[in-house]
Design a protein around this motif. Structure first.
Motif, short mmCIF file in Angstrom:
data_model
loop_
_atom_site.label_atom_id
_atom_site.label_comp_id
_atom_site.label_asym_id
_atom_site.label_seq_id
_atom_site.Cartn_x
_atom_site.Cartn_y
_atom_site.Cartn_z
N ALA A 112 0.83 -1.21 0.00
CA ALA A 112 0.00 0.00 0.00
C ALA A 112 0.86 1.25 0.00
N VAL A 113 1.95 1.22 0.76
CA VAL A 113 2.87 2.35 0.79
C VAL A 113 3.44 2.63 -0.60
N LEU A 114 3.80 1.58 -1.32
CA LEU A 114 4.33 1.76 -2.67
C LEU A 114 3.31 2.43 -3.58
N GLY A 115 2.04 2.07 -3.43
CA GLY A 115 1.00 2.69 -4.25
C GLY A 115 0.83 4.16 -3.92
N CYS A 116 0.81 4.48 -2.65
CA CYS A 116 0.62 5.88 -2.23
C CYS A 116 1.85 6.72 -2.55
N ALA A 117 3.01 6.08 -2.64
CA ALA A 117 4.24 6.81 -2.97
C ALA A 117 4.25 7.34 -4.40
N GLU A 118 3.30 6.92 -5.22
CA GLU A 118 3.25 7.40 -6.60
C GLU A 118 2.58 8.77 -6.71
N ILE A 119 1.97 9.24 -5.63
CA ILE A 119 1.24 10.50 -5.70
C ILE A 119 2.14 11.69 -6.00
N PRO A 120 3.25 11.89 -5.29
CA PRO A 120 4.05 13.10 -5.57
C PRO A 120 4.48 13.25 -7.01
N ALA A 121 4.81 12.16 -7.68
CA ALA A 121 5.27 12.25 -9.07
C ALA A 121 4.17 12.70 -10.02
N GLU A 122 2.91 12.58 -9.60
CA GLU A 122 1.80 13.01 -10.45
C GLU A 122 1.55 14.52 -10.36
#
Length: 287
Positions: A149-159
Motif C-alpha cells: 500500500a505504501v508503494l502505491g501511495c508513494a506514486e502521488i508526488p510524481a503526479e
C-alpha cells in the motif's frame, strides 16, 4: 468506467488563505473512480497484483460496519475477478447498512467477529481459524495499509506537476502518509492529520510502514494530533459548522470522517502562521 489517473490537481480559491500568502492545491484522488476512490485504489493496486502472482483467487479484508476499505475490496473483487470476504467488527445487524449492502451486492461474503476477538484479528490463531472456515485467501489488513500500500501511495508526488512545499493527508492507519513522505524531493515535507483520538501511536506506525516498504524511514514528515474532533467518525458542532461553511463557499461536500478534519487543520495552521508566505500546499483528498 476507467480509472482516472493521474487524479486531477486543482487550486482552491479561498479568501482565508490569501492574507497569509499561502496557495492550496487539491489532489483529487476521490475522483479516481466512483467505486475505487482515493487512497483505497492506491493501497489495493500492488496488493491485487501480488495476490494474482501468488495464485490467490480470494481477498479477505477486515473493517467496521461502515468501512470504506470493505466497499473498495468488494468493488475491486467484482472488477478484477476475485472472490471477496469481509470480516466485520461486531455483531450482524439487519437490514444491512448501505456500506455493507453495497459490498454484499458486489458479491462479498460477510462474516462477523465479536469485538474482543476482532482486537486480535491479525494473530495466527484468528487468521488460522478464518482459513479453516473459508480456505486460502490473500489477507488485507484493516485500512489496507501494508508495505505494498505504501508503494502505491508513494506514486502521488510524481503526479503533481506544480512545484510545492508541503503535502498533507488525513491519517487513519498511516499508509498514505508513509508513501507520500518516502518520495518527496529535498526541501519538501509532509503533514498528516490524525482522525483518531489518542492516535499518537501512528508516528511509530508510519515509521514501521516505511521500513517495511523501503528498509528505512524518512524524517520529512510529522503528524498533527489536535484535529480529531473527538475521534474516528466523531463530529462536533464546530466541525458541522465548518462543513456547512465549506459547502457554501465551494459548492462541495467534504468527507467528514477524514478530509474535513484535514482541511480544518490546514486552515488552522495557516491562520497560526505555520506556513511562511509563498508556501504552496497540496492536500490529498483521499475520499
Amino acid at each position: 468506467m476507467e480509472l482516472r489517473l493521474p487524479s486531477p490537481l486543482r487550486e482552491l480559491r479561498d479568501d482565508r488563505l490569501a492574507p497569509h500568502g499561502v496557495r492550496l492545491l487539491l489532489k483529487r484522488d476521490d475522483l479516481i473512480h466512483p467505486e475505487l476512490p482515493g487512497n483505497k485504489w492506491r493501497k489495493l493496486k500492488y496488493n491485487l497484483a501480488r495476490a494474482r502472482e501468488q495464485g490467490c483467487t480470494t481477498l479477505l479484508a477486515f473493517g467496521g460496519a461502515h468501512s470504506n476499505l470493505i466497499r473498495a475490496v468488494a468493488a475491486a473483487g467484482a472488477r478484477f475477478g476475485f472472490a471477496t470476504i469481509g470480516v466485520i467488527r461486531g455483531e450482524e445487524h439487519l437490514p444491512l447498512n448501505p456500506s455493507l449492502a453495497y459490498a454484499a451486492g458486489r458479491g462479498m461474503r460477510l462474516t462477523y467477529l465479536d469485538r474482543s476477538t476482532y482486537r486480535h484479528k491479525h494473530t495466527p490463531e484468528v487468521v488460522d481459524r478464518l482459513r479453516r472456515e473459508f480456505g486460502d485467501f490473500y489477507l488485507l489488513p484493516e485500512g489496507g495499509s501494508n508495505d505494498l500500500a505504501v508503494l502505491g501511495c508513494a506514486e502521488i508526488p510524481a503526479e503533481i506537476d506544480e512545484p510545492f512545499d508541503v503535502i498533507c493527508s488525513p491519517v487513519g492507519t498511516g499508509g498514505t502518509l508513509a508513501g507520500l513522505a518516502a518520495k518527496l524531493a529535498p526541501g519538501q515535507r509532509a503533514i498528516g492529520f490524525s482522525v483518531l483520538k489518542g492516535g499518537e501511536f501512528l508516528t511509530a506506525e508510519v515509521e514501521r510502514l516505511q521500513r517495511a516498504a523501503y528498509g528505512s524511514g524518512s524524517r520529512n514528515w510529522h503528524i498533527e494530533y489536535g484535529f480529531h474532533f473527538g475521534g474516528y467518525a466523531k463530529r462536533t458542532p464546530e466541525l458541522d459548522a465548518f462543513l456547512a461553511d465549506w459547502a457554501s463557499r465551494h459548492g462541495t461536500v467534504l468527507d467528514r470522517i477524514y478530509v474535513a478534519k484535514m482541511m480544518y487543520g490546514i486552515l488552522a495552521l495557516t491562520r497560526a502562521g505555520t506556513f511562511p508566505p509563498g508556501t504552496m500546499v497540496v492536500a490529498v483528498v483521499t475520499g
